[in-house]
Design a protein around this motif. Sequence first.
Motif, PDB file in Angstrom:
ATOM      1  N   ASN A 139       0.868  -1.266   0.082  1.00 27.16           N
ATOM      2  CA  ASN A 139      -0.001   0.130  -0.078  1.00 27.16           C
ATOM      3  C   ASN A 139       1.056   1.278  -0.013  1.00 27.16           C
ATOM      4  OD1 ASN A 139      -2.435  -1.484  -0.035  1.00 27.16           O
ATOM      5  ND2 ASN A 139      -2.547  -1.341   2.449  1.00 27.16           N
ATOM      6  N   GLY A 140       1.777   1.199   0.793  1.00 23.91           N
ATOM      7  CA  GLY A 140       2.790   2.443   0.903  1.00 23.91           C
ATOM      8  C   GLY A 140       3.558   2.801  -0.328  1.00 23.91           C
ATOM      9  N   ILE A 141       4.156   1.603  -0.981  1.00 25.63           N
ATOM     10  CA  ILE A 141       4.938   1.868  -2.285  1.00 25.63           C
ATOM     11  C   ILE A 141       3.968   2.296  -3.191  1.00 25.63           C
ATOM     12  CG2 ILE A 141       4.745  -0.712  -3.149  1.00 25.63           C
ATOM     13  CD1 ILE A 141       8.123   1.365  -2.968  1.00 25.63           C
ATOM     14  N   THR A 142       2.695   1.693  -3.395  1.00 28.55           N
ATOM     15  CA  THR A 142       1.756   2.159  -4.438  1.00 28.55           C
ATOM     16  C   THR A 142       1.393   3.624  -4.264  1.00 28.55           C
ATOM     17  OG1 THR A 142       0.730  -0.231  -4.346  1.00 28.55           O
ATOM     18  CG2 THR A 142      -0.469   1.705  -5.227  1.00 28.55           C
ATOM     19  N   LEU A 143       1.282   3.968  -2.943  1.00 25.21           N
ATOM     20  CA  LEU A 143       1.054   5.629  -2.924  1.00 25.21           C
ATOM     21  C   LEU A 143       2.356   6.343  -3.382  1.00 25.21           C
ATOM     22  CD1 LEU A 143      -1.068   7.239  -1.653  1.00 25.21           C
ATOM     23  CD2 LEU A 143       0.020   7.295   0.585  1.00 25.21           C
ATOM     24  N   LEU A 144       3.485   5.950  -2.933  1.00 24.59           N
ATOM     25  CA  LEU A 144       4.673   6.476  -3.206  1.00 24.59           C
ATOM     26  C   LEU A 144       4.626   6.592  -5.058  1.00 24.59           C
ATOM     27  CD1 LEU A 144       7.228   5.354  -0.854  1.00 24.59           C
ATOM     28  CD2 LEU A 144       6.088   7.640  -0.621  1.00 24.59           C
ATOM     29  N   LEU A 145       4.536   5.586  -5.649  1.00 25.18           N
ATOM     30  CA  LEU A 145       4.635   5.626  -6.900  1.00 25.18           C
ATOM     31  C   LEU A 145       3.459   6.246  -7.755  1.00 25.18           C
ATOM     32  CD1 LEU A 145       5.595   1.725  -7.497  1.00 25.18           C
ATOM     33  CD2 LEU A 145       6.779   4.063  -7.793  1.00 25.18           C
ATOM     34  N   VAL A 146       2.162   6.281  -7.026  1.00 24.85           N
ATOM     35  CA  VAL A 146       1.211   7.256  -7.646  1.00 24.85           C
ATOM     36  C   VAL A 146       1.429   8.747  -7.474  1.00 24.85           C
ATOM     37  CG1 VAL A 146      -1.377   8.029  -7.064  1.00 24.85           C
ATOM     38  CG2 VAL A 146      -0.795   5.543  -7.173  1.00 24.85           C
ATOM     39  N   TYR A 147       2.124   9.065  -6.301  1.00 19.59           N
ATOM     40  CA  TYR A 147       2.544  10.536  -6.392  1.00 19.59           C
ATOM     41  C   TYR A 147       3.604  10.866  -7.522  1.00 19.59           C
ATOM     42  CZ  TYR A 147      -0.040  12.232  -2.511  1.00 19.59           C
ATOM     43  OH  TYR A 147      -0.889  12.738  -1.638  1.00 19.59           O
ATOM     44  N   GLN A 148       4.551   9.873  -7.537  1.00 18.48           N
ATOM     45  CA  GLN A 148       5.475   9.914  -8.671  1.00 18.48           C
ATOM     46  C   GLN A 148       4.923  10.050 -10.105  1.00 18.48           C
ATOM     47  OE1 GLN A 148       8.649   6.919  -8.718  1.00 18.48           O
ATOM     48  NE2 GLN A 148       9.599   7.870 -10.771  1.00 18.48           N
ATOM     49  N   LEU A 149       3.846   9.178 -10.490  1.00 16.87           N
ATOM     50  CA  LEU A 149       3.132   9.177 -11.547  1.00 16.87           C
ATOM     51  C   LEU A 149       2.473  10.483 -11.827  1.00 16.87           C
ATOM     52  CD1 LEU A 149       2.277   7.835 -14.407  1.00 16.87           C
ATOM     53  CD2 LEU A 149       0.381   6.901 -12.718  1.00 16.87           C
ATOM     54  N   VAL A 150       1.617  11.092 -10.675  1.00 14.87           N
ATOM     55  CA  VAL A 150       1.090  12.252 -10.820  1.00 14.87           C
ATOM     56  C   VAL A 150       1.872  13.480 -11.160  1.00 14.87           C
ATOM     57  CG1 VAL A 150      -0.578  13.978  -9.664  1.00 14.87           C
ATOM     58  CG2 VAL A 150      -0.950  11.566  -9.639  1.00 14.87           C
ATOM     59  N   GLY A 151       3.010  13.404 -10.500  1.00 16.15           N
ATOM     60  CA  GLY A 151       4.114  14.405 -10.629  1.00 16.15           C
ATOM     61  C   GLY A 151       4.670  14.448 -12.090  1.00 16.15           C
TER      62      GLY A 151
ATOM     63  N   SER B 166       1.617   2.616   6.398  1.00 18.30           N
ATOM     64  CA  SER B 166       2.060   1.971   5.134  1.00 18.30           C
ATOM     65  C   SER B 166       3.143   2.829   4.390  1.00 18.30           C
ATOM     66  CB  SER B 166       0.853   1.901   4.214  1.00 18.30           C
ATOM     67  OG  SER B 166       0.211   3.187   3.831  1.00 18.30           O
ATOM     68  N   VAL B 167       2.955   4.057   4.421  1.00 18.45           N
ATOM     69  CA  VAL B 167       3.978   5.058   3.746  1.00 18.45           C
ATOM     70  C   VAL B 167       5.151   4.860   4.606  1.00 18.45           C
ATOM     71  CG1 VAL B 167       4.759   7.249   3.090  1.00 18.45           C
ATOM     72  CG2 VAL B 167       2.434   6.603   2.617  1.00 18.45           C
ATOM     73  N   ASP B 168       5.027   4.883   5.901  1.00 24.50           N
ATOM     74  CA  ASP B 168       6.390   4.895   6.837  1.00 24.50           C
ATOM     75  C   ASP B 168       7.263   3.612   6.502  1.00 24.50           C
ATOM     76  OD1 ASP B 168       8.200   5.437   8.802  1.00 24.50           O
ATOM     77  OD2 ASP B 168       6.772   5.323  10.544  1.00 24.50           O
ATOM     78  N   ASN B 169       6.253   2.355   6.549  1.00 27.15           N
ATOM     79  CA  ASN B 169       6.667   1.091   6.109  1.00 27.15           C
ATOM     80  C   ASN B 169       7.411   1.100   4.889  1.00 27.15           C
ATOM     81  OD1 ASN B 169       6.069   0.281   8.813  1.00 27.15           O
ATOM     82  ND2 ASN B 169       4.034  -0.892   7.866  1.00 27.15           N
ATOM     83  N   ALA B 170       7.012   1.477   4.132  1.00 32.53           N
ATOM     84  CA  ALA B 170       7.595   1.410   2.777  1.00 32.53           C
ATOM     85  C   ALA B 170       9.015   2.337   2.478  1.00 32.53           C
ATOM     86  CB  ALA B 170       6.596   1.987   1.555  1.00 32.53           C
ATOM     87  N   ALA B 171       8.722   3.408   3.196  1.00 33.41           N
ATOM     88  CA  ALA B 171      10.102   4.403   3.123  1.00 33.41           C
ATOM     89  C   ALA B 171      10.997   3.856   3.946  1.00 33.41           C
ATOM     90  CB  ALA B 171       9.751   6.048   3.618  1.00 33.41           C
ATOM     91  N   THR B 172      10.848   3.254   4.958  1.00 36.15           N
ATOM     92  CA  THR B 172      11.929   2.512   5.785  1.00 36.15           C
ATOM     93  C   THR B 172      12.655   1.512   5.146  1.00 36.15           C
ATOM     94  OG1 THR B 172      10.776   2.936   7.949  1.00 36.15           O
ATOM     95  CG2 THR B 172      12.394   1.273   8.150  1.00 36.15           C
ATOM     96  N   ALA B 173      11.685   0.619   4.553  1.00 40.02           N
ATOM     97  CA  ALA B 173      12.210  -0.434   3.423  1.00 40.02           C
ATOM     98  C   ALA B 173      13.019  -0.108   2.423  1.00 40.02           C
ATOM     99  CB  ALA B 173      11.218  -1.382   3.250  1.00 40.02           C
ATOM    100  N   LEU B 174      12.693   1.170   1.779  1.00 39.31           N
ATOM    101  CA  LEU B 174      13.337   1.590   0.813  1.00 39.31           C
ATOM    102  C   LEU B 174      14.804   2.090   1.272  1.00 39.31           C
ATOM    103  CD1 LEU B 174      10.679   3.336  -1.536  1.00 39.31           C
ATOM    104  CD2 LEU B 174      12.032   1.420  -2.198  1.00 39.31           C
ATOM    105  N   LEU B 175      14.685   2.797   2.251  1.00 41.16           N
ATOM    106  CA  LEU B 175      15.737   3.459   2.885  1.00 41.16           C
ATOM    107  C   LEU B 175      16.915   2.528   3.409  1.00 41.16           C
ATOM    108  CD1 LEU B 175      14.612   6.604   4.900  1.00 41.16           C
ATOM    109  CD2 LEU B 175      15.970   6.684   2.887  1.00 41.16           C
ATOM    110  N   SER B 176      16.387   1.346   3.728  1.00 45.56           N
ATOM    111  CA  SER B 176      17.266   0.492   4.343  1.00 45.56           C
ATOM    112  C   SER B 176      18.037  -0.209   3.027  1.00 45.56           C
ATOM    113  CB  SER B 176      16.625  -1.015   5.044  1.00 45.56           C
ATOM    114  OG  SER B 176      15.802  -1.416   4.232  1.00 45.56           O
ATOM    115  N   HIS B 177      17.529  -0.358   1.798  1.00 42.53           N
ATOM    116  CA  HIS B 177      18.342  -0.517   0.662  1.00 42.53           C
ATOM    117  C   HIS B 177      18.736   0.354  -0.196  1.00 42.53           C
ATOM    118  CE1 HIS B 177      17.195  -4.644   1.745  1.00 42.53           C
ATOM    119  NE2 HIS B 177      16.138  -4.367   1.908  1.00 42.53           N
ATOM    120  N   LEU B 178      19.161   1.585   0.372  1.00 39.60           N
ATOM    121  CA  LEU B 178      19.158   2.889  -0.334  1.00 39.60           C
ATOM    122  C   LEU B 178      20.724   2.745  -1.212  1.00 39.60           C
ATOM    123  CD1 LEU B 178      18.394   5.702  -0.968  1.00 39.60           C
ATOM    124  CD2 LEU B 178      19.929   6.411   0.875  1.00 39.60           C
ATOM    125  N   SER B 179      21.538   1.792  -0.665  1.00 42.26           N
ATOM    126  CA  SER B 179      22.792   1.915  -1.520  1.00 42.26           C
ATOM    127  C   SER B 179      22.666   1.076  -2.808  1.00 42.26           C
ATOM    128  CB  SER B 179      23.768   1.088  -0.551  1.00 42.26           C
ATOM    129  OG  SER B 179      23.428  -0.558  -0.213  1.00 42.26           O
TER     130      SER B 179
END
Length: 126
Positions: A5-17, A51-64
């Motif tokens: 849900n969180g990653i979908t919301l992040l990608l929707v905002y990217q798409l809208v932008g 959901s956004v917090d979970n997705a952002a934390t997961a993405l940041l843990s694999h930022l490298s």
Amino acid sequence: MQFLNGITLLLVYQLVGEVTVRLLGLPIPGPVLGMVMLFLTLMIRGRTPQSVDNAATALLSHLSLLFVPAGVGMMAHFGRIAEEWLPITLALLLSTILTMVATALIMQLTTRWLAKPAGQGGCKDE
């Protein structure tokens, strides 16, 4: 399910932008505009959904891992970088100095703006 849900919301905002930038012909990247829209939405809501917090934390843990494509691109264009090393170096140095100066000025302004006046409820160290 929270992550999806969180990653979908992040990608929707990217798409809208991205769609907004292409429709209006704006000179900024679509994901940047999407991030600004997400930021404004979160500021209005006053909190970050779990959901956004979970997705952002997961993405940041694999930022490298997200830097691998940039490194590959640098190696693919190494010849051009070697040919134009002086303008690249000057641009990096000047932009770094400008960023540091702007950050310092903004920090001073916000510190003054957010600081309480001395006469209002604070104790003085005298």
